[in-house]
Scaffold this motif. Structure first.
Motif, mmCIF file in Angstrom:
data_model
loop_
_atom_site.group_PDB
_atom_site.id
_atom_site.type_symbol
_atom_site.label_atom_id
_atom_site.label_comp_id
_atom_site.label_asym_id
_atom_site.label_seq_id
_atom_site.Cartn_x
_atom_site.Cartn_y
_atom_site.Cartn_z
ATOM 1 N N SER A 115 0.864 -1.184 0.000
ATOM 2 C CA SER A 115 0.000 0.000 0.000
ATOM 3 C C SER A 115 0.894 1.225 0.000
ATOM 4 O O SER A 115 2.024 1.187 0.523
ATOM 5 N N GLY B 261 -9.349 0.855 -4.686
ATOM 6 C CA GLY B 261 -8.075 1.058 -4.020
ATOM 7 C C GLY B 261 -8.058 2.369 -3.263
ATOM 8 O O GLY B 261 -7.509 3.367 -3.741
ATOM 9 N N THR B 262 -8.643 2.377 -2.070
ATOM 10 C CA THR B 262 -8.668 3.606 -1.266
ATOM 11 C C THR B 262 -7.262 4.004 -0.840
ATOM 12 O O THR B 262 -6.937 5.195 -0.790
ATOM 13 N N GLY B 263 -6.428 3.007 -0.529
ATOM 14 C CA GLY B 263 -5.070 3.307 -0.086
ATOM 15 C C GLY B 263 -5.073 4.152 1.172
ATOM 16 O O GLY B 263 -5.725 3.826 2.163
ATOM 17 N N SER C 35 -15.568 4.224 -2.453
ATOM 18 C CA SER C 35 -14.187 3.735 -2.556
ATOM 19 C C SER C 35 -14.063 2.406 -1.832
ATOM 20 O O SER C 35 -14.642 2.216 -0.754
ATOM 21 N N GLU D 122 -11.364 -0.697 -0.472
ATOM 22 C CA GLU D 122 -10.002 -1.065 -0.101
ATOM 23 C C GLU D 122 -9.997 -2.507 0.403
ATOM 24 O O GLU D 122 -10.784 -2.869 1.279
ATOM 25 N N ALA E 34 -7.679 0.235 5.195
ATOM 26 C CA ALA E 34 -9.030 0.801 5.116
ATOM 27 C C ALA E 34 -9.386 1.549 6.394
ATOM 28 O O ALA E 34 -9.959 2.653 6.345
ATOM 29 N N THR F 293 -14.810 -2.074 2.729
ATOM 30 C CA THR F 293 -13.641 -2.926 2.903
ATOM 31 C C THR F 293 -13.936 -4.255 2.222
ATOM 32 O O THR F 293 -14.851 -4.986 2.637
ATOM 33 N N CYS G 236 -5.178 0.346 -8.595
ATOM 34 C CA CYS G 236 -4.392 -0.885 -8.609
ATOM 35 C C CYS G 236 -4.428 -1.386 -10.046
ATOM 36 O O CYS G 236 -5.280 -0.986 -10.840
#
Length: 384
Positions: A101, A128-130, A149, A151, A157, A175, A195
């Motif tokens: 990440s 992909g919230t990152g 979003s 993750e 997350a 999530t 991603c």
């Protein structure tokens, strides 16, 4: 520190505009308004310098001066925040391993959003919230109610959710596996993936309205990358071209290569290679080779390339010829990996060795094919 942070944000926005990373005032304003330092958590990883394996050393926020932390935050740099599932703030010390990440460089994040075509009133799904920084930019430009979003990593997350809340943003945060999308919020006008994917999950495509777009980096186990923008049609498919530039992201965990232990390179059939193996070190050459052997993992460098086929165990190994200026390849197994690479690379070279932006991707309910030049030109099937 508040004044310094604002000054640095505006300086970053100016720099991104000067380099044409961001051109739309909407997204420049988002960069100016979003405190990136809030999304780096309490620590980040700094990589060691070559040569040798990369060592990732955690830099903790409370161990450096506040102005130095802000300076790091507003570099147009990707900061890794997790190695093999270990967040930087939880690291016991320097680590070796693979990044899982990161906070991607702001210029690329802003450019990705612009290239997606996202505009006010659009409903956007981010895969992909990152750290949540890109999610915050979307919220600023589109409003929280239009942003969803996803993750996959629960620790990342949770940290992103807190950072977004602390900065006043309340998008829909999920999530889970982003490759499955979020049908409950569909249909979306835009889907942006931070991603990379080996192919486009068809169920994800069906969550985008006809005329909507998907922006995603196509990648694989030979480490070729190409950013493609697809427009969804009325027939359950999509098509589009790869974009200029050089964009790479970590591959989605569900699409990553299977782990394996030590392997042995076994003897095989040897012959001269028709191409210079070092072409696989070229961005576009590597992209083309990967299209030809999508289930092969690439190792090696320069004239000594190694391909290991995950599906069949087939192998190919190249090296410089001892008695000439050429190269040899040794292959074994049911798939002649290097034969396929040579065919694809020579097709690409006959077309003038173009950048991946001369390629496109067409998706139907039955197949996904990357083509060169035009949809009826040479093409390669993606692994689905």
């Amino acid at each position: 520190m508040t004044d310094l942070a604002a000054t640095l944000r505006h300086g970053l926005a100016d720099a991104l505009a000067a380099e044409d990373w961001v051109t739309d005032p909407l997204w420049r304003g988002a960069v100016e308004a979003t405190p990136r330092e809030n999304f780096l958590g309490q620590a980040l990883y700094k990589p060691s310098e070559p040569p040798g394996p990369t060592t990732w050393t955690p830099v903790r926020r409370d161990s450096i001066a506040p102005e130095d932390w802000l300076a790091l935050a507003y570099e147009d740099t990707t900061w890794v925040t997790q190695i093999d599932g270990i967040l930087a703030e939880d690291a016991p010390g320097p680590l070796t391993g693979a990044p899982t990440s990161s906070s991607t460089l702001p210029g690329l994040v802003a450019q990705m959003i612009e290239r997606s075509g996202a505009a006010p009133a659009d409903r956007v799904l981010e895969i992909g919230t990152g750290t949540g920084y890109s999610t915050a930019l979307l919220c600023h430009g589109l409003g929280e109610h239009n942003v969803t979003s996803i993750e996959v990593d629960p620790h990342a997350a949770d940290r992103a959710r807190k950072a977004l809340a602390d900065t006043g943003h309340t998008p829909t945060l999920i999530t889970g596996d982003g490759l499955r999308g979020h049908p409950g919020g569909a249909p979306y006008d835009r889907v942006i993936a931070t991603c990379a994917m080996r192919h486009i999950p068809y169920g994800l495509l069906r969550q985008i309205r006809p005329g909507g777009t998907l922006l995603v980096t196509l990648a694989g186990w030979s480490f070729g990358h190409g950013l493609v923008r697809l427009t969804v049609d009325d027939n359950g498919g999509a098509s589009g071209r790869f974009l200029p530039g050089y964009t790479s992201f970590m591959i989605a965990r569900a699409h990553d290569r299977p782990p394996h232990g030590p392997f042995e390179l076994l003897p095989g059939e040897r012959r001269p290679s028709r191409i210079d193996p070092a072409i696989l070190d070229d961005w576009a050459g590597r992209f083309v080779a990967q299209l030809a052997v999508p289930s092969a993992e690439r190792l090696g460098l320069g004239t000594e390339q190694i391909l290991l086929d995950v599906a069949t165990g087939s192998q190919a190994r190249t090296r410089r010829a001892q008695d000439s200026d050429g190269w040899t390849v040794e292959q074994r197994g049911p798939v002649r990996l290097w034969d396929a690479v040579e065919d694809a690379v020579e097709t690409w070279q006959r077309a003038g060795s173009p950048h991946p932006s001369e390629f496109g991707l067409t998706i139907t309910p039955d197949a996904q094919r990357v083509w060169l030049g035009t949809p009826d030109g040479p093409s390669w099937a993606l692994p689905i």
